[in-house]
Design an enzyme around this catalytic site. Structure first.
Site, PDB file in Angstrom:
ATOM      1  NE  ARG A   8     -87.335  20.940 -10.770  1.00  0.00           N
ATOM      2  CZ  ARG A   8     -85.998  20.632 -11.462  1.00  0.00           C
ATOM      3  NH1 ARG A   8     -85.257  21.450 -12.113  1.00  0.00           N
ATOM      4  NH2 ARG A   8     -85.626  19.513 -11.674  1.00  0.00           N
ATOM      5  CB  CYS A  38     -84.267  12.339 -15.030  1.00  0.00           C
ATOM      6  SG  CYS A  38     -84.757  14.151 -14.860  1.00  0.00           S
ATOM      7  CG  HIS A  97     -86.910  10.350 -11.565  1.00  0.00           C
ATOM      8  ND1 HIS A  97     -85.595  10.271 -11.247  1.00  0.00           N
ATOM      9  CD2 HIS A  97     -87.257  11.429 -12.118  1.00  0.00           C
ATOM     10  CE1 HIS A  97     -85.017  11.162 -11.772  1.00  0.00           C
ATOM     11  NE2 HIS A  97     -85.792  11.817 -12.167  1.00  0.00           N
TER      12      HIS A  97
HETATM   13  N1  GLN Z   1     -81.226  18.677 -13.856  1.00  0.00           N
HETATM   14  C1  GLN Z   1     -82.038  18.043 -14.664  1.00  0.00           C
HETATM   15  C2  GLN Z   1     -83.237  18.928 -15.007  1.00  0.00           C
HETATM   16  O1  GLN Z   1     -83.691  19.509 -13.879  1.00  0.00           O
HETATM   17  C3  GLN Z   1     -82.447  16.814 -14.371  1.00  0.00           C
HETATM   18  C4  GLN Z   1     -83.068  16.327 -13.274  1.00  0.00           C
HETATM   19  C5  GLN Z   1     -83.350  15.111 -12.776  1.00  0.00           C
HETATM   20  O2  GLN Z   1     -82.315  14.017 -12.968  1.00  0.00           O
HETATM   21  N2  GLN Z   1     -84.587  14.840 -12.189  1.00  0.00           N
HETATM   22  O3  GLN Z   1     -83.849  19.021 -16.096  1.00  0.00           O
END
Ligand code: GLN
Length: 247
Positions: free
Chosen positions: A128, A94, A195
């Site tokens: 998101r 990520c 993840h």
């Molecule tokens: N901050 C980054 C995003 O929101 C990565 C998030 C993460 O590593 N889960 O895209």
């Protein structure tokens, strides 16, 4: 053989949703096979020493944490690229994945320059991308499914069409929710939004990473291990995602 060393980049900053479980999974599998294996944390401002590393790992982090370490790691970009080209196995999750590209533009418009190792960029979008993911991949030989969990605001776009995805999205969003691709696979490097942690849920991928690590030590393959429990975990995670409709 000296202990196998798994280098964990900036664990205090980059370790979301149990990302560290990937390292524990590799360590356990190696220990079961009789190898000693250390997980070695690398702190901010410490140089990466690839000679002493069998595997490099970076988990995900929030925008704030990413901003803290991007400049730091950019100083080591050339060195890191040499190691990746030479086949050092590594995994970037990520926020760690986003770092490998040209830049990551956060939701507030801040552009964080990446390492520029690969020609892709990441742009925060509206909303998101959160949820469980299923990918289909040929990276381990036959077609296999990878199961994971994603939570990112950034959308990653490949500028270079010769870059190879880790897999095709069967369920979930992937790199950007548009082109059906997820992650990046280059030599022994795996970068992904998944993840989860990813490896405990995906035996084939773990076997693949272990083979990359051991080959550099002159070992062809691990002795057979009883992985029925791990395979059951994979099946169950998949079933939950598909609501019991498939598998
Ligand atoms: N901050 C980054 C995003 O929101 C990565 C998030 C993460 O590593 N889960 O895209």
């Amino acid at each position: 053989m000296s202990a196998i060393r798994l280098l964990h980049l900036y664990p205090e900053l980059m370790n979301l949703y149990g990302d560290r479980g990937n390292l524990i999974c590799l360590q356990k599998r190696l220990q079961w096979a009789g190898y000693s294996c250390d997980i070695v944390p690398l702190r901010l401002h410490e140089p990466i020493d690839a000679v002493k590393s069998d595997f490099i790992f970076m988990g995900g982090g929030s925008d704030r944490e990413q901003a803290l370490l991007y400049n730091e790691l950019r100083r080591q970009a050339d060195y890191l690229w040499e190691q990746i080209e030479a086949g050092l196995p590594s995994m970037w999750i990520c926020g760690g994945y986003q770092l490998l590209g040209q830049y990551y533009e956060t939701a507030d418009g801040t552009q964080l320059a990446g390492l520029g190792l690969f020609d892709f960029h990441t742009q925060a979008g509206l909303g998101r991308m959160i949820g469980n993911v299923i990918l289909e991949t040929e990276m381990t030989g036959d077609t296999t499914e990878l199961i994971g969990f994603e939570n990112h605001g950034g959308r990653t776009y490949f500028n270079d069409s010769s870059l190879r995805h880790l897999g095709r999205v069967v369920h979930g969003f992937g790199n950007n929710g548009e082109d059906g691709g997820e992650g990046l696979h280059y030599k022994n490097l795996i970068a992904t939004y998944l993840h989860g942690p990813l490896l405990p849920k995906n035996v084939e991928l773990t076997d693949y990473v272990l083979a990359c690590i051991l080959r550099r030590r002159g070992v062809e393959e691990l002795p057979p291990q009883d992985l029925e429990l791990e395979r059951a975990a994979h099946r169950q995670a998949r079933q939950r995602i598909m609501g019991g409709q498939r598998g």
